[in-house]
Design a protein around this motif. Structure first.
Motif, PDB file in Angstrom:
ATOM      1  N   ALA A 168       0.814  -1.214   0.000  1.00 36.21           N
ATOM      2  CA  ALA A 168       0.000   0.000   0.000  1.00 36.21           C
ATOM      3  C   ALA A 168       0.845   1.261   0.000  1.00 36.21           C
ATOM      4  CB  ALA A 168      -0.946   0.000   1.203  1.00 36.21           C
ATOM      5  N   VAL A 169       2.008   1.210   0.636  1.00 32.98           N
ATOM      6  CA  VAL A 169       2.884   2.381   0.697  1.00 32.98           C
ATOM      7  C   VAL A 169       3.916   2.262  -0.416  1.00 32.98           C
ATOM      8  CG1 VAL A 169       4.508   3.691   2.107  1.00 32.98           C
ATOM      9  CG2 VAL A 169       2.517   2.598   3.176  1.00 32.98           C
ATOM     10  N   GLY A 337      -7.263   1.439  -3.719  1.00 31.48           N
ATOM     11  CA  GLY A 337      -5.836   1.542  -3.963  1.00 31.48           C
ATOM     12  C   GLY A 337      -5.467   1.040  -5.347  1.00 31.48           C
ATOM     13  N   PRO A 346      -5.198   1.012  -0.255  1.00 33.86           N
ATOM     14  CA  PRO A 346      -6.283   1.104   0.720  1.00 33.86           C
ATOM     15  C   PRO A 346      -7.659   1.150   0.047  1.00 33.86           C
ATOM     16  CG  PRO A 346      -5.420   3.283   0.311  1.00 33.86           C
ATOM     17  CD  PRO A 346      -4.575   2.336  -0.507  1.00 33.86           C
ATOM     18  N   HIS A 360       0.472   6.351  -0.155  1.00 32.53           N
ATOM     19  CA  HIS A 360      -0.708   5.695  -0.701  1.00 32.53           C
ATOM     20  C   HIS A 360      -1.047   6.290  -2.077  1.00 32.53           C
ATOM     21  CE1 HIS A 360      -2.678   4.045   3.261  1.00 32.53           C
ATOM     22  NE2 HIS A 360      -1.556   3.431   2.931  1.00 32.53           N
TER      23      HIS A 360
END
Length: 411
Positions: A168-169, A337, A346, A360
Motif C-alpha cells: 500500500a505504501v 488503492g 487502501p 498511498h
C-alpha cells in the motif's frame, strides 16, 4: 509453458531505469516482520507477491513456485526446472515428477539446524503463508513435505496483512511508474476522443483504444476497457456491446494502461453533442447529475489528509450526493488503492478501517447510476504525501470540456 519475465519490463519509457534495490529492501522488511512475530520462515507462493519481492514474474500454471524467506534475510526461490530464471537470488529447481514440497522441507531443515528454532514453544514451528492464496490441498502437501524432514508439528500464520501494508505504501520507483501510467492513460484518452464518430458501436470504440495503445507503445491494459453509451452508462461495470454512439446521449469510458507493471485508471463521462437543438429536459438532467458527481469528487479530494480515516473521505463524497438527493444511486465505494493490481489497499469505503498514509496511491471515483436515465462517473488517480495530494490523471473534466461534438462519420 510459462517463462519467467521481469515484472518491471524495460519499456522505453521506464521511469525506474535500473532501480534494482527495491525488491531486496522489501524482502528485508518482510524478514523483519518474521523476526518480530517469531515466525520460523515464510513460504510465499502467489506469483504477484513473488514478483513484488524479487522483481521477477513467474507464471507456473499448475506447477509449484515459491519464495522461501527466513527471519535473518536468507531467501531461496523454488521453481520448476523448465523456468528460465535470472537474478541474484539462490534458486532451487525441481523436475517434473520430483516433490517440490519435500525439497522445501529439506532446505528448511538445513537452515533451521544452523541456529535456534524461532516460532513457538517446544518444537512447534510457525510458518508464514498467504492464507488468501494457499489452498487446502497445497497446505496438506506442504505439511507432508515438512513431516518427512522431521519438521512437525507446525502452525500456519498469515503474512497477508504484512504484504498488504507493504504494497500500500509506494516507494519512489513505484510512484514514478504509477505517474507514468496515469500520463499515458491521459494521452490515450485524448487521442481516442479525436477518433470517435457517430454511429460507431461501443465495441468499435474499444477497438480504437486497443489500436491507439499499440501504436503509442503503451503498456498492456490494466483491465478490459469499458465504453458505454446512452442508458447503458447506468451500468457501473457494464460490458461494451453493439449500442451505437448517438448525438445527445451520454458516453462513459473507463480505461487504464500499465507502466512497468503498475496500473493506470481513469473514468470520464461525456455528453455527445448533436447538430440540432439539445433536448432540454435531458440536458438539464445530465448537467445536474454531472455537477453533483463533480462536486462530490471535489469534496472527497479536499477531505484527503495524512492520518484521516478513509471512511471520512467516503462520507465527504456521499454527503454531497445526499444533498442532491442522489445518494441511493451511488452504489459503490468512493475509491480503491492502485498498484500492481487494479484493486488493492487502501479502500476508500464507508466501512474502511484504514487511514490515509504518505505513499498511498488510490482512486477517487464517485458516481451515480439511474436505471432508464444513465450514469455519470468521474475517476482520477491521486498520490498522497506529507505535503498533500497530487492528482496524477489530468484529463479535462469541467462541464464545458465534456460536451463532445463528434465530426461526421467518414462512412
Amino acid at each position: 509453458m510459462g517463462a519467467a519475465n521481469p515484472v518491471f519490463p524495460k519499456f522505453p519509457n521506464d521511469p525506474r531505469k535500473d532501480e534494482a534495490r527495491a525488491p531486496a529492501e522489501r524482502r528485508r522488511r518482510l524478514a523483519a516482520f518474521l523476526r518480530d512475530e517469531g515466525i520460523a520462515f515464510a513460504l510465499v507462493t502467489r506469483p504477484l507477491h513473488i514478483a513484488y519481492l524479487t522483481g521477477m514474474f513467474l507464471e507456473p500454471h499448475e506447477r509449484f513456485v515459491g519464495l522461501l524467506l527466513f527471519p535473518e534475510g536468507e531467501s531461496l526461490l523454488v521453481v520448476p526446472a523448465v523456468e528460465d530464471v535470472a537474478g541474484d537470488l539462490p534458486v532451487l529447481r525441481y523436475r517434473d515428477g520430483e516433490d517440490p514440497y519435500r525439497a522445501v522441507g529439506a532446505h528448511v531443515r538445513k537452515v533451521l539446524a544452523r541456529g535456534d528454532l524461532p516460532g513457538g514453544t517446544g518444537k512447534e514451528i510457525r510458518i508464514g503463508v498467504e492464507e488468501e492464496h494457499l489452498t487446502l490441498a497445497r497446505a496438506a502437501r506442504l505439511a507432508a513435505g515438512l513431516a518427512r524432514e522431521g519438521l512437525s508439528p507446525h502452525r500456519l500464520c498469515s503474512v497477508d496483512g504484512a504484504l498488504r501494508e507493504m504494497r500500500a505504501v509506494k516507494g519512489p520507483e513505484e510512484l514514478a511508474a504509477l505517474a507514468r501510467a496515469a500520463r499515458d492513460t491521459d494521452a490515450l484518452l485524448a487521442a481516442w476522443i479525436r477518433e470517435l464518430r457517430p454511429g460507431m458501436s461501443e465495441r468499435e470504440a474499444v477497438r480504437i483504444l486497443e489500436r491507439l495503445r499499440d501504436e503509442a507503445g503503451f503498456g498492456p491494459f490494466a483491465f478490459d476497457p469499458i465504453v458505454l453509451t446512452g442508458e447503458r452508462t447506468a451500468l457501473p461495470h457494464g460490458v461494451p456491446g453493439d449500442a451505437p454512439l448517438r448525438p445527445w446521449s451520454l458516453l462513459l469510458v473507463d480505461v487504464g494502461v500499465t507502466c512497468c507493471g503498475y496500473a493506470g485508471d481513469l473514468t470520464r463521462t461525456y455528453v455527445l453533442v448533436g447538430a440540432g437543438p439539445a433536448p432540454r429536459e435531458e440536458r438539464q438532467t445530465w448537467e445536474r447529475l454531472y455537477r453533483a458527481v463533480e462536486e462530490a469528487q471535489t469534496a472527497a479530494l479536499a477531505a484527503v489528509a495524512v492520518g484521516r480515516p478513509y471512511a471520512e473521505v467516503d462520507r465527504a463524497a456521499r454527503g454531497v450526493l445526499e444533498r442532491y438527493g442522489l445518494a441511493e444511486y451511488f452504489v459503490h465505494r468512493t475509491g480503491h488503492g492502485l498498484g500492481l493490481e487494479i484493486h488493492e489497499a487502501p479502500q476508500v469505503a464507508p466501512d474502511s478501517q484504514e487511514r490515509a498514509t504518505s505513499g498511498h496511491v488510490f482512486t477517487v471515483e464517485p458516481g451515480v447510476y439511474i436505471p432508464g436515465v444513465g450514469g455519470v462517473r468521474i475517476e482520477d488517480v491521486v498520490a498522497l504525501a506529507e505535503a498533500g495530494v497530487e492528482v496524477l490523471t489530468r484529463s479535462p473534466k469541467a462541464w464545458d470540456s465534456v460536451l463532445l461534438s463528434l465530426p461526421p462519420s467518414m462512412a
